[in-house]
Motif scaffolding. Structure first.
Motif, short mmCIF file in Angstrom:
data_model
loop_
_atom_site.label_atom_id
_atom_site.label_comp_id
_atom_site.label_asym_id
_atom_site.label_seq_id
_atom_site.Cartn_x
_atom_site.Cartn_y
_atom_site.Cartn_z
N PHE A 36 -31.02 21.09 -2.90
CA PHE A 36 -30.51 19.95 -3.66
C PHE A 36 -29.90 20.38 -4.98
O PHE A 36 -29.03 19.70 -5.53
N ASN A 37 -30.37 21.52 -5.50
CA ASN A 37 -29.79 21.99 -6.75
C ASN A 37 -28.31 22.30 -6.61
O ASN A 37 -27.58 22.32 -7.59
N SER A 38 -27.87 22.54 -5.37
CA SER A 38 -26.45 22.83 -5.18
C SER A 38 -25.61 21.55 -5.12
O SER A 38 -24.39 21.62 -5.12
N VAL A 39 -26.27 20.39 -5.06
CA VAL A 39 -25.51 19.14 -5.09
C VAL A 39 -25.06 18.90 -6.52
O VAL A 39 -25.84 19.01 -7.45
N LYS A 40 -23.77 18.60 -6.69
CA LYS A 40 -23.23 18.45 -8.04
C LYS A 40 -23.86 17.26 -8.75
O LYS A 40 -23.97 16.17 -8.20
N ASP A 41 -24.28 17.49 -10.00
CA ASP A 41 -24.86 16.42 -10.79
C ASP A 41 -23.92 15.23 -10.93
O ASP A 41 -24.36 14.09 -10.99
N GLY A 42 -22.64 15.53 -10.97
CA GLY A 42 -21.65 14.46 -11.12
C GLY A 42 -21.73 13.43 -10.01
O GLY A 42 -21.57 12.24 -10.24
N VAL A 43 -21.98 13.89 -8.79
CA VAL A 43 -22.06 12.97 -7.66
C VAL A 43 -23.27 12.05 -7.82
O VAL A 43 -23.21 10.85 -7.53
N SER B 251 -27.10 23.65 3.59
CA SER B 251 -28.10 24.56 3.06
C SER B 251 -29.51 24.21 3.55
O SER B 251 -30.37 25.08 3.65
N ILE B 252 -29.73 22.94 3.93
CA ILE B 252 -31.03 22.59 4.53
C ILE B 252 -31.14 23.19 5.93
O ILE B 252 -32.20 23.68 6.33
N THR B 253 -30.03 23.20 6.66
CA THR B 253 -30.04 23.85 7.97
C THR B 253 -30.39 25.32 7.83
O THR B 253 -31.18 25.88 8.61
N GLN B 254 -29.81 25.95 6.80
CA GLN B 254 -30.13 27.36 6.56
C GLN B 254 -31.60 27.53 6.18
O GLN B 254 -32.23 28.52 6.55
N ALA B 255 -32.13 26.54 5.45
CA ALA B 255 -33.54 26.60 5.06
C ALA B 255 -34.44 26.52 6.28
O ALA B 255 -35.46 27.21 6.37
N ILE B 256 -34.05 25.70 7.26
CA ILE B 256 -34.85 25.60 8.49
C ILE B 256 -34.83 26.94 9.22
O ILE B 256 -35.86 27.45 9.67
N THR B 257 -33.65 27.54 9.32
CA THR B 257 -33.52 28.86 9.96
C THR B 257 -34.45 29.87 9.29
O THR B 257 -35.22 30.58 9.96
N LEU B 258 -34.37 29.89 7.96
CA LEU B 258 -35.17 30.86 7.22
C LEU B 258 -36.67 30.61 7.42
O LEU B 258 -37.45 31.56 7.58
N THR B 259 -37.04 29.34 7.45
CA THR B 259 -38.46 29.00 7.63
C THR B 259 -38.93 29.42 9.03
O THR B 259 -40.03 29.97 9.18
N ILE B 260 -38.12 29.17 10.04
CA ILE B 260 -38.50 29.57 11.40
C ILE B 260 -38.74 31.08 11.45
O ILE B 260 -39.74 31.55 12.00
#
Lengths: 337, 219
Positions: free
Chosen positions: B114-121, B147-156
């Protein structure tokens, strides 16, 4: 709807230091007007515009929009009230992973807009901003100008009575800026929406603002009708901004002496388009050569500057200056050049 | 073991055990870790739902679990796991510890996505009068989808690595097979085969994860 800022100020606490981003400021923006705020970066204009919809909480003072004192609303009421205060941004701030349609739908969902009417409303908005064929395109794939149009459509979706523009054209090229400003003007005219626009670009102010405030170091140092402020700037910074559009400088090879002087005159409104020079050539025994001249239209009213070099007898030059000073609608300006 | 035909039944069983442990653990990691990650993010964001004490408490809890060496975590939660799944060994039993280890890992990864989501949005959404739940479902999640999909990959992949330790409680799995036969019994064939199988599994998971996350972006 009018906006009333009463003694609002904003102080940030950063690492034990207090930074006063906005000094206590009172400001009234009238219903239906386009109010511009100009200032260099760090002047506090961004803070000020964010105080209007309380994206920033003021350290002191109250913010009243229409009849509502926003500073007293509960967070839920404030959220609902914000739906009637549109805002557009320099970086557009669209949801890039969603389509144009979904971006607008988002704020309609937020206001629980009648689901049946959503598609028609979105179509209406896209027509308004001239993007009717872009509905299903991903926001990420739009050009800057198109993104800002979506931003405007999103901001207008819930029929706001106020539109806040935070450097809305600063990331756009000059042509696109013009077209966005025209869109904002027509929205102001046809929908009667009050617009507050902050910018560091004179071009924006002269094109669109009915009234302007000049900001510096956290305060509004000069405020008034745009034409008056820019034809009779009082503060140094305001003069700098005027200088910025006319871009006048005395050529360096000219040495000014009593017999050889550079004079800059300003033509106001109706006189700006008149041929004043002919008369000077005729009535004075001086050699007059034009160095620079330009007419700018501020809110469609002309404001002209003319810089020329006169050489001849000192008395004759003095007579010319007196003549200029006595002419209606013509003024000598000292600060340019 | 001298040849592959002897190894195959063991390997087959281990593969199923690994698949079971990973499935259960990733399921709970997402089920609990996603809301936890969302909570971690929104409770520190000044425009969203900033509650410092709640954020600090959650962060503290997450850090504590994450600092446990996995083998100690397994032993420490044994009574709890026994009570929960009514068993004291096996892949399901081991999945309790794996899930507990994976939840805070995934939660932190979600938070940083979520940190990669722009604050402006987010600012624009607040300015538009959107409620927080709508900002989560319609802004944060779609914007951080890749990036959440990547997080799932990494967690698996982390769960697969953790699961080797699950042998301690009879969890089984490919990693456990590698340790018990390959390492303790100096069985080189098993060792080589299991390591190759693990490498292949991790590669496939990573490849599939990348494929899905790229599609998420292209949409």
């Amino acid at each position: 709807m009018s906006i009333q800022l009463n003694n609002v100020s904003k102080t940030y606490h950063l690492k034990g230091r207090n930074v006063e981003a906005l000094k206590p400021t009172s400001l009234k923006v009238e219903t239906g007007e386009i109010f511009g705020l100009i200032g260099y970066s760090g002047a506090g204009k961004s803070t000020l515009v964010r105080l209007i919809n309380l994206l920033e909480k003021p350290s002191t003072g109250t913010v009243t929009v229409g009849d509502d004192n926003l500073t007293e609303l509960s967070s839920k009421d404030l959220r609902i009230r914000r739906q009637k205060i549109g805002m557009i941004f320099q970086q557009f701030n669209l949801i890039e992973s969603k389509t144009v349609y979904e971006n607008i739908e988002f704020v309609l969902k937020a206001s629980k807009y009648n689901k049946k009417d959503v598609p028609a409303r979105i179509e209406e908005l896209l027509n308004l901003v001239g993007l009717n064929d872009k509905s299903s395109i991903n926001a990420a794939n739009l050009s800057g100008g198109q993104k800002q149009r979506v931003g405007i459509a999103r901001a207008l979706a819930n029929n706001p009575d106020i539109l806040l523009c935070d450097e809305a054209t600063s990331a756009l090229d000059p042509d696109t800026t013009k077209s966005i400003l025209n869109l904002l003007k027509s929205i102001n005219r046809t929908l009667g929406i009050t617009i507050v626009i902050i910018t560091h670009e004179m071009e924006v102010i002269k094109e669109i603002a009915d009234r302007v405030g000049v900001m510096s170091a956290g305060e509004i140092i000069e405020i008034g009708d745009t034409y008056n402020v820019f034809s009779h700037p009082k503060e140094e910074i305001t003069k700098d901004f005027v200088q910025e559009i006319y871009n006048f400088e005395v050529p360096s090879q000219i040495k000014e002496t009593p017999e050889n002087q550079v004079i800059t005159i300003q033509f106001l409104s109706e006189n700006a388009e008149e041929n004043y020079l002919n008369q000077l050539y005729r009535d004075f025994e001086l050699s007059i050569s034009i160095l620079n001249g330009r007419i700018e239209y501020i809110k469609e009213k002309p404001l002209g500057f003319l810089m020329f070099q006169v050489s001849g007898k000192v008395e004759e030059i003095e007579r010319l200056k007196t003549h200029i000073d006595n002419s209606h609608g013509i003024e000598r300006v000292g600060y340019i050049g | 073991m001298d040849n592959f035909s002897q190894l195959w039944p063991l390997l087959y069983r281990a593969l199923l055990e690994t698949a079971l442990m990973v499935s259960i653990s990733i399921f709970f990691a997402v089920l609990i870790g996603l809301p936890l990650g969302i909570l971690l993010y929104i409770t520190q964001h000044p425009l969203l739902f900033k509650i410092k004490p709640l954020n600090a408490t959650l962060g503290w809890l997450v850090n504590i679990i994450r600092s446990f060496p996995f083998i100690i975590l397994i032993v420490a939660i044994m009574p709890f796991a026994t009570w929960l799944v009514n068993a004291s060994h096996g892949p399901v039993f081991a999945s309790v510890a794996l899930s507990i280890a994976a939840v805070p890992l995934f939660a932190r990864l979600v938070e940083s996505s979520f940190n990669s989501v722009k604050d402006g949005v987010i600012e624009a959404s607040i300015a538009g009068g959107a409620p927080i739940y709508l900002i989560v479902t319609d802004v944060l999640l779609p914007e951080a989808k890749k990036s959440i999909t990547q997080a799932i990959t990494l967690t698996i992949i982390s769960i697969i690595a953790f699961s080797a330790t699950a042998g301690v409680v009879g969890g089984g799995g490919v990693g456990d097979l590698a340790i018990r036969y390959g390492y303790y019994r100096y069985d080189t064939l098993t060792m080589i085969v299991t390591v190759i199988v693990l490498v292949i599994i991790v590669q496939i998971v990573q490849w599939a994860g990348d494929f899905i996350s790229n599609r998420a972006e292209e949409r």
